[in-house]
Design an enzyme around this catalytic site. Sequence first.
Site, PDB file in Angstrom:
ATOM      1  N   GLY A 189       1.445  -9.305  -0.708  1.00 11.50           N
ATOM      2  CA  GLY A 189       1.615  -7.849  -0.746  1.00 11.50           C
ATOM      3  C   GLY A 189       0.633  -7.263  -1.741  1.00 11.50           C
ATOM      4  O   GLY A 189      -0.504  -6.939  -1.393  1.00 11.50           O
ATOM      5  N   GLY A 207      -4.314   6.994   0.815  1.00 10.57           N
ATOM      6  CA  GLY A 207      -2.973   7.491   0.513  1.00 10.57           C
ATOM      7  C   GLY A 207      -2.739   7.808  -0.955  1.00 10.57           C
ATOM      8  O   GLY A 207      -1.746   8.421  -1.306  1.00 10.57           O
ATOM      9  N   GLU A 248       1.669   1.219  -0.733  1.00 11.74           N
ATOM     10  CA  GLU A 248       0.263   1.585  -0.989  1.00 11.74           C
ATOM     11  C   GLU A 248      -0.100   1.418  -2.459  1.00 11.74           C
ATOM     12  O   GLU A 248      -0.765   2.260  -3.065  1.00 11.74           O
ATOM     13  CB  GLU A 248      -0.017   2.983  -0.429  1.00 11.74           C
ATOM     14  CG  GLU A 248       0.240   2.949   1.074  1.00 11.74           C
ATOM     15  CD  GLU A 248      -0.181   4.178   1.839  1.00 11.74           C
ATOM     16  OE1 GLU A 248      -1.044   4.904   1.362  1.00 11.74           O
ATOM     17  OE2 GLU A 248       0.371   4.359   2.942  1.00 11.74           O
TER      18      GLU A 248
HETATM   19  C1  LIG Z   1       8.631   0.991   3.805  1.00 12.60           C
HETATM   20  C2  LIG Z   1       7.352   0.239   3.584  1.00 12.60           C
HETATM   21  C3  LIG Z   1       6.241   0.559   4.343  1.00 12.60           C
HETATM   22  C4  LIG Z   1       5.050  -0.172   4.203  1.00 12.60           C
HETATM   23  N1  LIG Z   1       3.988   0.083   5.053  1.00 12.60           N
HETATM   24  C5  LIG Z   1       2.937  -0.785   5.081  1.00 12.60           C
HETATM   25  C6  LIG Z   1       1.935  -0.691   6.110  1.00 12.60           C
HETATM   26  O1  LIG Z   1       1.950   0.225   6.958  1.00 12.60           O
HETATM   27  N2  LIG Z   1       0.953  -1.626   6.150  1.00 12.60           N
HETATM   28  C7  LIG Z   1       0.890  -2.659   5.258  1.00 12.60           C
HETATM   29  O2  LIG Z   1      -0.016  -3.492   5.372  1.00 12.60           O
HETATM   30  N3  LIG Z   1       1.818  -2.775   4.250  1.00 12.60           N
HETATM   31  C8  LIG Z   1       2.850  -1.870   4.163  1.00 12.60           C
HETATM   32  N4  LIG Z   1       3.821  -2.003   3.177  1.00 12.60           N
HETATM   33  C9  LIG Z   1       3.718  -3.088   2.195  1.00 12.60           C
HETATM   34  C10 LIG Z   1       3.526  -2.612   0.781  1.00 12.60           C
HETATM   35  O3  LIG Z   1       2.225  -2.134   0.605  1.00 12.60           O
HETATM   36  C11 LIG Z   1       3.904  -3.779  -0.139  1.00 12.60           C
HETATM   37  O4  LIG Z   1       5.312  -3.923  -0.074  1.00 12.60           O
HETATM   38  C12 LIG Z   1       3.459  -3.545  -1.573  1.00 12.60           C
HETATM   39  O5  LIG Z   1       2.067  -3.593  -1.648  1.00 12.60           O
HETATM   40  C13 LIG Z   1       4.066  -4.568  -2.529  1.00 12.60           C
HETATM   41  O6  LIG Z   1       3.915  -5.864  -2.055  1.00 12.60           O
HETATM   42  P1  LIG Z   1       5.184  -6.859  -2.018  1.00 12.60           P
HETATM   43  O7  LIG Z   1       6.312  -6.135  -1.384  1.00 12.60           O
HETATM   44  O8  LIG Z   1       4.750  -8.134  -1.400  1.00 12.60           O
HETATM   45  O9  LIG Z   1       5.564  -7.095  -3.535  1.00 12.60           O
HETATM   46  P2  LIG Z   1       4.903  -8.216  -4.486  1.00 12.60           P
HETATM   47  O10 LIG Z   1       3.437  -8.134  -4.417  1.00 12.60           O
HETATM   48  O11 LIG Z   1       5.536  -9.521  -4.205  1.00 12.60           O
HETATM   49  O12 LIG Z   1       5.379  -7.708  -5.905  1.00 12.60           O
HETATM   50  C14 LIG Z   1       6.727  -7.868  -6.383  1.00 12.60           C
HETATM   51  C15 LIG Z   1       6.816  -7.195  -7.741  1.00 12.60           C
HETATM   52  O13 LIG Z   1       5.937  -7.849  -8.681  1.00 12.60           O
HETATM   53  C16 LIG Z   1       5.026  -6.911  -9.211  1.00 12.60           C
HETATM   54  N5  LIG Z   1       3.751  -7.582  -9.415  1.00 12.60           N
HETATM   55  C17 LIG Z   1       3.043  -8.290  -8.510  1.00 12.60           C
HETATM   56  N6  LIG Z   1       1.916  -8.765  -9.079  1.00 12.60           N
HETATM   57  C18 LIG Z   1       1.915  -8.319 -10.358  1.00 12.60           C
HETATM   58  C19 LIG Z   1       1.000  -8.431 -11.461  1.00 12.60           C
HETATM   59  N7  LIG Z   1      -0.157  -9.092 -11.331  1.00 12.60           N
HETATM   60  N8  LIG Z   1       1.316  -7.830 -12.624  1.00 12.60           N
HETATM   61  C20 LIG Z   1       2.481  -7.138 -12.743  1.00 12.60           C
HETATM   62  N9  LIG Z   1       3.368  -6.989 -11.764  1.00 12.60           N
HETATM   63  C21 LIG Z   1       3.082  -7.578 -10.584  1.00 12.60           C
HETATM   64  C22 LIG Z   1       4.928  -5.811  -8.168  1.00 12.60           C
HETATM   65  O14 LIG Z   1       4.452  -4.594  -8.713  1.00 12.60           O
HETATM   66  C23 LIG Z   1       6.375  -5.723  -7.709  1.00 12.60           C
HETATM   67  O15 LIG Z   1       7.108  -5.003  -8.657  1.00 12.60           O
HETATM   68  C24 LIG Z   1       4.982  -1.217   3.241  1.00 12.60           C
HETATM   69  C25 LIG Z   1       6.098  -1.492   2.440  1.00 12.60           C
HETATM   70  C26 LIG Z   1       7.263  -0.787   2.595  1.00 12.60           C
HETATM   71  C27 LIG Z   1       8.443  -1.146   1.741  1.00 12.60           C
END
Ligand SMILES: Cc1cc2nc3c(=O)[nH]c(=O)nc-3n(C[C@H](O)[C@H](O)[C@H](O)COP(=O)(O)OP(=O)(O)OC[C@H]3O[C@@H](n4cnc5c(N)ncnc54)[C@H](O)[C@@H]3O)c2cc1C
Length: 390
Positions: free
Chosen positions: A134, A243, A364
Amino acid sequence: MDFALSDTERAIRDTARDFITREVMPLEQELLRRERAHRPGLEHSELRELQLKARKFGFWGLATPEEYGGMDLPAVTQSLIWTELGRSFVPFRFGGEADNILFHANDEQKREYLVPTIEGERRSCFAITEPGAGSDAANIKLSARRDGDDWILNGEKTFITGGHDADFAIVIAVTDREKGARHGGATAFLVDRAMGWRSEFIQTMGEGGPASLVFDDVRVPGRNILGEPGQGFSLGMEWIGKGRYIIPSHAVGIAERALSMAIDYANTRETFGAKIGTNQAIQWMIADSETELEAARWLILRAAWTVEQGMDPRHASSMAKLYGAGMVNRVVDRVLQIHGGMGYTRELPIERWYRQVRLYRIFEGTDEMQRLIISRDLLRGYTKLGGHLA
Ligand SMILES: Cc1cc2nc3c(=O)[nH]c(=O)nc-3n(C[C@H](O)[C@H](O)[C@H](O)COP(=O)(O)OP(=O)(O)OC[C@H]3O[C@@H](n4cnc5c(N)ncnc54)[C@H](O)[C@@H]3O)c2cc1C
């Protein structure tokens, strides 16, 4: 220094406000009724009808170039309009748009994908996130393997907005594992649902929800590569970058509307024989909300202005996204508190906003990723304290 809107900005903003007040806001109570009955608040056909009505008023393709029938508005004007859209909780947006990166399509792809998307005849989704990637988008694993003139896609995408309704997806896939996604090893593909991917709807705390997309030996013709092979990661970042000032612009509209409800309520609701707005506890919540809202407004307008000036907008946009997303969460929380038990009911839109805006801190680019970008820019000297005024 001039903090005023130009006459054109104001005229376009006011026309959008007028349309939303007259055509969109009247649907709000019905939307809440339907959602309480666990039905979609706004059917796709109703959204389309509204969009076509708005087109008659000249609102079509805010960001779309004029040669495709759009308005091609400057970023500040787009930001102002997204703020107007945020004022209504009806999930309406103007039509005539396509994903920004679809404009990298070649002529044939433009006919097949871009133009029908702008016209609302086709529905796209953008897919980079995976169950294992993500924030760390460079770690994507969905693979594309060459087979003659075709590519075979295998893997899974998740949390894809519109993924359950789209008839094609813009998919970022790994085409060269050795190079890695960030360094030319990822490519963007235009993949029709009819080519064989399937979607599963994901329930969320918001109304509506994204989907996971499953690719099981999906065969995609080589002519469906978007942009250049190896350009997928930078196209993905370009899509996400767009965005970063739009989301907080929308947040400003939500916060303004919610705060105005809180002000009205504070001036009418009585406890202990006096209006609740006479209590300092309530006054301070209103004051803090207005101050943060105003701070967010200028951060966001500055980010949009940076885009308009052709300057690198990343640093300003990350600050706008981080602060705007946090601000709307704090404001809606206070507005809910000011409304007491009523704020918690589904009679009012406040609890709906409360659930909706939580997402703004996640998608985003999470808060943490924005902080990472902002601090990295400073620590590595990519940007100076004081921004363009320094
Ligand atoms: C409703 C919804 C719509 C979405 N729409 C799209 C879409 O259209 N297309 C698409 O491709 N994606 C989409 N996404 C995905 C979204 O962009 C990701 O959920 C987001 O980027 C976070 O990734 P993750 O959920 O894997 O969290 P993770 O990356 O696993 O992170 C988990 C937590 O750890 C924190 N974290 C991670 N790495 C670090 C670091 N190095 N330092 C400090 N903190 C850290 C994060 O900030 C978060 O709090 C959508 C998500 C949702 C919920």
